[in-house]
Design an enzyme around this catalytic site. Structure first.
Site, PDB file in Angstrom:
ATOM      1  N   HIS A 133       0.865  -1.366  -0.097  1.00 47.75           N
ATOM      2  CA  HIS A 133      -0.139  -0.014   0.061  1.00 47.75           C
ATOM      3  C   HIS A 133       0.727   1.229  -0.113  1.00 47.75           C
ATOM      4  O   HIS A 133       0.378   2.231   0.541  1.00 47.75           O
ATOM      5  CB  HIS A 133      -1.041   0.108   1.298  1.00 47.75           C
ATOM      6  CG  HIS A 133      -1.985  -1.061   1.223  1.00 47.75           C
ATOM      7  ND1 HIS A 133      -2.392  -1.697   2.330  1.00 47.75           N
ATOM      8  CD2 HIS A 133      -2.250  -1.832   0.086  1.00 47.75           C
ATOM      9  CE1 HIS A 133      -3.384  -2.593   2.124  1.00 47.75           C
ATOM     10  NE2 HIS A 133      -3.443  -2.670   0.659  1.00 47.75           N
ATOM     11  N   GLY A 201      -1.240  -9.479  12.784  1.00 43.52           N
ATOM     12  CA  GLY A 201      -1.867  -8.305  13.069  1.00 43.52           C
ATOM     13  C   GLY A 201      -2.478  -7.617  11.959  1.00 43.52           C
ATOM     14  O   GLY A 201      -2.499  -6.221  11.442  1.00 43.52           O
ATOM     15  N   ASN A 227      -2.675 -12.782  16.150  1.00 39.28           N
ATOM     16  CA  ASN A 227      -3.572 -11.861  16.261  1.00 39.28           C
ATOM     17  C   ASN A 227      -4.171 -11.698  17.593  1.00 39.28           C
ATOM     18  O   ASN A 227      -4.489 -12.940  18.072  1.00 39.28           O
ATOM     19  CB  ASN A 227      -4.465 -11.500  15.198  1.00 39.28           C
ATOM     20  CG  ASN A 227      -5.085 -10.315  14.913  1.00 39.28           C
ATOM     21  OD1 ASN A 227      -4.224  -9.393  14.398  1.00 39.28           O
ATOM     22  ND2 ASN A 227      -6.231 -10.102  14.993  1.00 39.28           N
TER      23      ASN A 227
END
Ligand code: BV8
Length: 260
Positions: A133, A201, A227
């Protein structure tokens, strides 16, 4: 930071996962905002603070928001850049860098695929990082789509591109924008070729990143999730280590290579 001295939160690491990591030839890790949470960088699901409390990140991280109110979007990223500049990699980032070093030393291949735009993996020493990203420390021209390293001082917010005059914008992928082709191809290749795929995560909501662990699963990889809360991947993971990555990852590295 020497991981050996890290205070250990005893998170049970399954022995067969430890053994499979020791003998793995190709390991891929996907990280999300949760890995940076212990560095003080809020995740997308946490309420924002201060001036930004009134905004939803998903409402700001779009071309439409930039079109509608470029100054607010630019200032949000400036605020995040300052926050990240003050942040330090946490033991989870450092453990991932140590994992890469240990695996590479044994001739295994390691790819770190991240959805995060904060650059903390690189600052922790990770080498083979695929940024799906983008990176908020980089700026690009909103028209020419090329990175702009510097521009003349100006009071205009956002500043104009020094080459064509269009507005400058953060070099990140907004919702509704295509991911960088090379990064996505590298991430898909790493997922499809991995023996072990570790998802850390991430809420596993944002596509196409969220599909990577499932692609690894389809190609026969051992898929592991780290997580603190359940995600759509949880029911399908071979191992689920429930806890904060800043504690679980150092425990994992120490369990796999107790000698350091
Ligand atoms: C695209 C950069 C197509 C900006 C970000 C199906 C296929 C393809 C697209 C879609 C699809 N379905 C929907 C879409 C559209 C959309 C999407 O996925 N929407 C979602 C909301 C449903 N996807 C897109 O728009 C993507 N583009 O597909 O384009 C296309 C093709 C051709 C031509 C044109 C278009 C682009 C998506 C990228 C958006 N940009 N970031 C910026 O950062 O400002 S995404 C952004 O949000 C982050 O990068 C991150 O990826 C995401 C948030 O996800 P997480 O990282 O998981 O963070 P989150 O807060 O959700 O969860 C944190 C987790 O951490 C939690 O689980 C929590 O429990 C855990 N945690 C908390 N503390 C800790 C912890 N974990 C460990 N330790 C702790 N201490």
């Amino acid at each position: 930071m020497n991981l050996q001295r890290m205070p250990l939160v005893l998170i049970p690491i399954p022995p067969d996962f430890i053994n499979s990591l020791r003998s793995a030839r190709r390991v891929a890790v996907l990280t999300g905002a949760g890995v940076s949470a212990e560095s003080g960088v809020p995740t997308f699901r946490e309420a924002q603070t201060g001036l930004w409390a009134q905004f939803e990140p998903t409402d700001l991280a779009t071309p439409q928001a930039f079109e509608r109110d470029p100054q607010t979007v630019w200032e949000w990223y400036a605020w995040r850049r300052e926050l990240v500049a003050r942040a330090e990699p946490n033991p989870g980032h450092l453990a991932l860098a140590a994992l890469e070093t240990s695996l590479n030393r044994r001739g295994a291949h390691f790819t770190l695929i991240t959805q995060n735009v904060d650059g903390l993996h690189q600052r922790a020493g990770s080498q083979n990082v695929v940024e799906l990203h983008g990176n908020l420390s980089q700026t690009k021209c909103s028209r020419e789509d090329r990175v702009v390293e510097s521009w003349p001082p100006t009071r205009r917010v956002p500043p104009p591109c020094p080459h064509c005059g269009a507005l400058l914008r953060p070099d990140v992928v907004w919702f509704g924008e295509a991911l960088p082709r090379e990064a996505l191809a590298a991430a898909e290749r790493a997922a499809n070729e991995s023996d072990i795929f570790i998802s850390v995560g991430t809420s596993g909501v944002v596509e196409p990143a969220a599909s990577l662990p499932f692609a690894a699963l389809e190609h026969g990889a051992i898929v592991v999730e780290i997580n603190p809360e359940a995600t759509p991947l949880t029911p399908l993971a071979a191992h689920v280590l429930t806890g904060p990555s800043g504690a679980v990852l150092p425990d994992l590295v120490k369990a796999v290579w107790p000698e350091g």
